[in-house]
Scaffold this motif. Structure first.
Motif, PDB file in Angstrom:
ATOM      1  N   TYR A  46      -5.729   2.399 -12.639  1.00  0.00           N
ATOM      2  CA  TYR A  46      -5.522   0.984 -12.950  1.00  0.00           C
ATOM      3  C   TYR A  46      -5.257   0.132 -11.720  1.00  0.00           C
ATOM      4  O   TYR A  46      -4.189  -0.459 -11.569  1.00  0.00           O
ATOM      5  N   PHE A  54     -10.894  -1.438 -17.920  1.00  0.00           N
ATOM      6  CA  PHE A  54     -10.235  -0.983 -19.146  1.00  0.00           C
ATOM      7  C   PHE A  54     -10.200  -2.103 -20.194  1.00  0.00           C
ATOM      8  O   PHE A  54     -10.439  -1.859 -21.379  1.00  0.00           O
ATOM      9  N   TYR A  63     -14.945   1.984 -28.787  1.00  0.00           N
ATOM     10  CA  TYR A  63     -13.549   2.253 -28.430  1.00  0.00           C
ATOM     11  C   TYR A  63     -12.691   1.432 -29.376  1.00  0.00           C
ATOM     12  O   TYR A  63     -12.533   0.228 -29.213  1.00  0.00           O
ATOM     13  N   GLY A 170      -1.122   1.060 -27.816  1.00  0.00           N
ATOM     14  CA  GLY A 170      -2.426   1.411 -27.263  1.00  0.00           C
ATOM     15  C   GLY A 170      -2.694   2.894 -27.117  1.00  0.00           C
ATOM     16  O   GLY A 170      -3.646   3.288 -26.467  1.00  0.00           O
ATOM     17  N   SER A 171      -1.826   3.726 -27.686  1.00  0.00           N
ATOM     18  CA  SER A 171      -1.920   5.183 -27.520  1.00  0.00           C
ATOM     19  C   SER A 171      -1.793   5.588 -26.056  1.00  0.00           C
ATOM     20  O   SER A 171      -2.340   6.606 -25.627  1.00  0.00           O
ATOM     21  N   ASN A 172      -1.031   4.799 -25.301  1.00  0.00           N
ATOM     22  CA  ASN A 172      -0.730   5.200 -23.926  1.00  0.00           C
ATOM     23  C   ASN A 172      -0.022   6.545 -23.890  1.00  0.00           C
ATOM     24  O   ASN A 172      -0.121   7.285 -22.917  1.00  0.00           O
ATOM     25  N   ASN A 175      -1.678  10.003 -22.774  1.00  0.00           N
ATOM     26  CA  ASN A 175      -1.829  10.556 -21.422  1.00  0.00           C
ATOM     27  C   ASN A 175      -0.794  11.631 -21.099  1.00  0.00           C
ATOM     28  O   ASN A 175      -0.911  12.321 -20.101  1.00  0.00           O
ATOM     29  N   TYR A 215     -15.261   7.769 -25.427  1.00  0.00           N
ATOM     30  CA  TYR A 215     -14.902   8.155 -24.057  1.00  0.00           C
ATOM     31  C   TYR A 215     -16.115   8.392 -23.145  1.00  0.00           C
ATOM     32  O   TYR A 215     -15.959   8.707 -21.977  1.00  0.00           O
ATOM     33  N   PHE A 225     -15.181   3.150 -15.080  1.00  0.00           N
ATOM     34  CA  PHE A 225     -13.710   3.187 -15.047  1.00  0.00           C
ATOM     35  C   PHE A 225     -13.233   4.474 -14.371  1.00  0.00           C
ATOM     36  O   PHE A 225     -12.346   4.460 -13.507  1.00  0.00           O
ATOM     37  N   MET A 261     -11.253  13.456 -19.462  1.00  0.00           N
ATOM     38  CA  MET A 261     -12.271  12.851 -18.601  1.00  0.00           C
ATOM     39  C   MET A 261     -12.299  13.658 -17.312  1.00  0.00           C
ATOM     40  O   MET A 261     -11.245  13.993 -16.761  1.00  0.00           O
ATOM     41  N   GLU A 291      -8.143  12.596 -16.587  1.00  0.00           N
ATOM     42  CA  GLU A 291      -7.316  12.065 -17.673  1.00  0.00           C
ATOM     43  C   GLU A 291      -7.319  12.967 -18.895  1.00  0.00           C
ATOM     44  O   GLU A 291      -8.328  13.587 -19.217  1.00  0.00           O
ATOM     45  N   SER A 293      -6.311  12.461 -23.039  1.00  0.00           N
ATOM     46  CA  SER A 293      -5.910  11.512 -24.085  1.00  0.00           C
ATOM     47  C   SER A 293      -5.694  12.314 -25.368  1.00  0.00           C
ATOM     48  O   SER A 293      -6.653  12.649 -26.050  1.00  0.00           O
TER      49      SER A 293
HETATM   50  C1  AVJ Z   1      -5.013   3.430 -22.028  1.00  0.00           C
HETATM   51  C2  AVJ Z   1      -4.538   5.750 -21.864  1.00  0.00           C
HETATM   52  C3  AVJ Z   1      -4.744   4.719 -24.001  1.00  0.00           C
HETATM   53  O1  AVJ Z   1      -6.645   7.282 -23.191  1.00  0.00           O
HETATM   54  O2  AVJ Z   1      -7.762   5.997 -24.533  1.00  0.00           O
HETATM   55  C4  AVJ Z   1      -9.886   4.580 -22.108  1.00  0.00           C
HETATM   56  C5  AVJ Z   1      -7.445   5.020 -21.363  1.00  0.00           C
HETATM   57  N1  AVJ Z   1      -9.529   6.327 -20.935  1.00  0.00           N
HETATM   58  N2  AVJ Z   1     -11.056   5.207 -21.941  1.00  0.00           N
HETATM   59  C6  AVJ Z   1      -7.093   6.191 -23.530  1.00  0.00           C
HETATM   60  C7  AVJ Z   1      -8.927   5.294 -21.481  1.00  0.00           C
HETATM   61  C8  AVJ Z   1     -10.847   6.262 -21.221  1.00  0.00           C
HETATM   62  C9  AVJ Z   1      -6.756   4.959 -22.684  1.00  0.00           C
HETATM   63  N3  AVJ Z   1      -5.279   4.724 -22.624  1.00  0.00           N
END
Ligand code: AVJ
Length: 331
Positions: A46, A54, A63, A170-172, A175, A215, A225, A261, A291, A293
């Motif tokens: 970010y 994003f 998405y 946002g389902s943060n 991660n 994704y 991204f 990812m 990443e 998710s």
């Molecule tokens: C912001 C972490 C919730 O994991 O869906 C979006 C980031 N990665 N597309 C997620 C993300 C790929 C997103 N988050």
């Protein structure tokens, strides 16, 4: 109340921050790239361009997280606004563009002053969100350009005696690996007092084909991204990643219940990352994992959070998108 300002808040996020942060970035990149399999630290996706990409991803038809959550907040605006009105402080962890926060707070803020704490590693996200509240004289905005746990401990030191609402949308949470998520919920609990609220947005398990489209989208925004992380490492750490020498890959791991990812090397190649004092030999087809998710079952969200000192109060679902908002109260 003390206003916590980051040392870099007046600078653009595209430039290297002053002092420590660059060194931490270098150290984290070095440590992650030396793991097996190789990794890069997720939170560095970010920067200014990454945050913008994003934001664009959130507008993609494939998405659905962002729109599903926005719809849930709108659908349940009545109870949510009365919750907001019962609080003197609101903290949003990972504030993004602040659109949801603005929707939640519009109409809910009138009489009393409110302390709004924004925690995000992205200066872009903080600036965007803060600007939405510049016209609200009764909202005092406090920016924390920090990782969640650091931001939370600052908030713990600075909060008043009134009720606190912590938003983690946002389902943060996705991660975090399970143990990290537990530790994170305990930190939220430590910042809270009995009766304080915690609103958690979490994406649910859904068919693999939907996850792959989300994704690895047909417009290639998620690929951009992901690859932008290499662009950032090149710029900020003096590396020479050939960005075209890596392919974006999204995989669903049903056993771990997570999307991953990766950046997959298209050939044998050598990369130098000057500030991390690292010469990397990557082989053809070798992935760098950027990443995770995690995707949840609705019950699991409750069983994950409650043992850390919370009680579930409500759970709101968007069935078509398979998304859940769960409201907890600190015990
Ligand atoms: C912001 C972490 C919730 O994991 O869906 C979006 C980031 N990665 N597309 C997620 C993300 C790929 C997103 N988050």
């Amino acid at each position: 109340m003390r206003v916590v300002r980051s040392s870099v808040s007046s600078r653009r996020s595209g430039t290297a921050p002053i002092g420590q942060p660059t060194r931490d970035f270098a150290r984290e990149v070095r440590e992650h790239l030396r793991r097996t399999p190789r990794q890069l630290p997720t939170s560095y996706l970010y920067d200014e361009l990454g945050s913008t990409l994003f934001e664009a991803i959130c507008r993609l038809p494939w998405y659905r997280i962002w729109r599903a959550e926005q719809a849930l907040l709108a659908r349940h605006a009545f109870p949510l606004r009365s919750l907001v009105r019962s609080c003197s402080s609101i903290a949003e962890l990972g504030c993004g563009s602040g659109e949801k926060l603005a929707a939640l707070m519009a109409g809910a803020i009138g009489g009393r002053a409110i302390d709004l704490h924004l925690v995000d590693v992205s200066a872009t996200a903080l600036a965007l969100t803060a600007s939405r509240f510049s016209g609200f004289p009764r909202v005092r905005v406090h920016r924390h350009q920090q990782v969640y746990t650091e931001g939370l401990s600052q908030i713990g030191l600075n909060r008043d005696a009134g009720r606190l609402l912590v938003l983690f949308l946002g389902s943060n949470v996705g991660n975090f690996h399970a143990s990290e998520a537990e530790a994170f919920f305990r930190t939220v609990r430590r910042t809270s007092r009995p009766g304080d609220l915690f609103l958690l947005g979490a994406d649910l398990v859904k068919p693999e084909k939907d996850l792959l489209l989300a994704y690895d989208d047909p417009l290639g925004l998620t690929a951009a991204f992901n690859k932008n992380l290499l662009v950032r490492v090149n710029r900020e750490l003096g590396a020479d990643f050939d960005v075209t020498g890596f392919a974006h890959r999204a995989v669903w791991r049903p056993d771990a219940s997570r999307m991953e990812m990766h950046l997959v090397s298209a050939r044998d190649q050598i990369v130098r990352i000057r500030a991390a004092r690292l010469v990397l030999r990557v082989t053809d087809g070798e992935p760098i994992w950027t990443e995770s998710s995690y995707k949840y079952k609705r019950r699991q969200i409750v069983t994950m959070v409650e043992p850390q000192g919370f009680a579930r109060r409500e759970q709101w679902m968007d069935e078509p998108a398979r998304y859940a908002l769960t409201l907890f109260e600190a015990r």
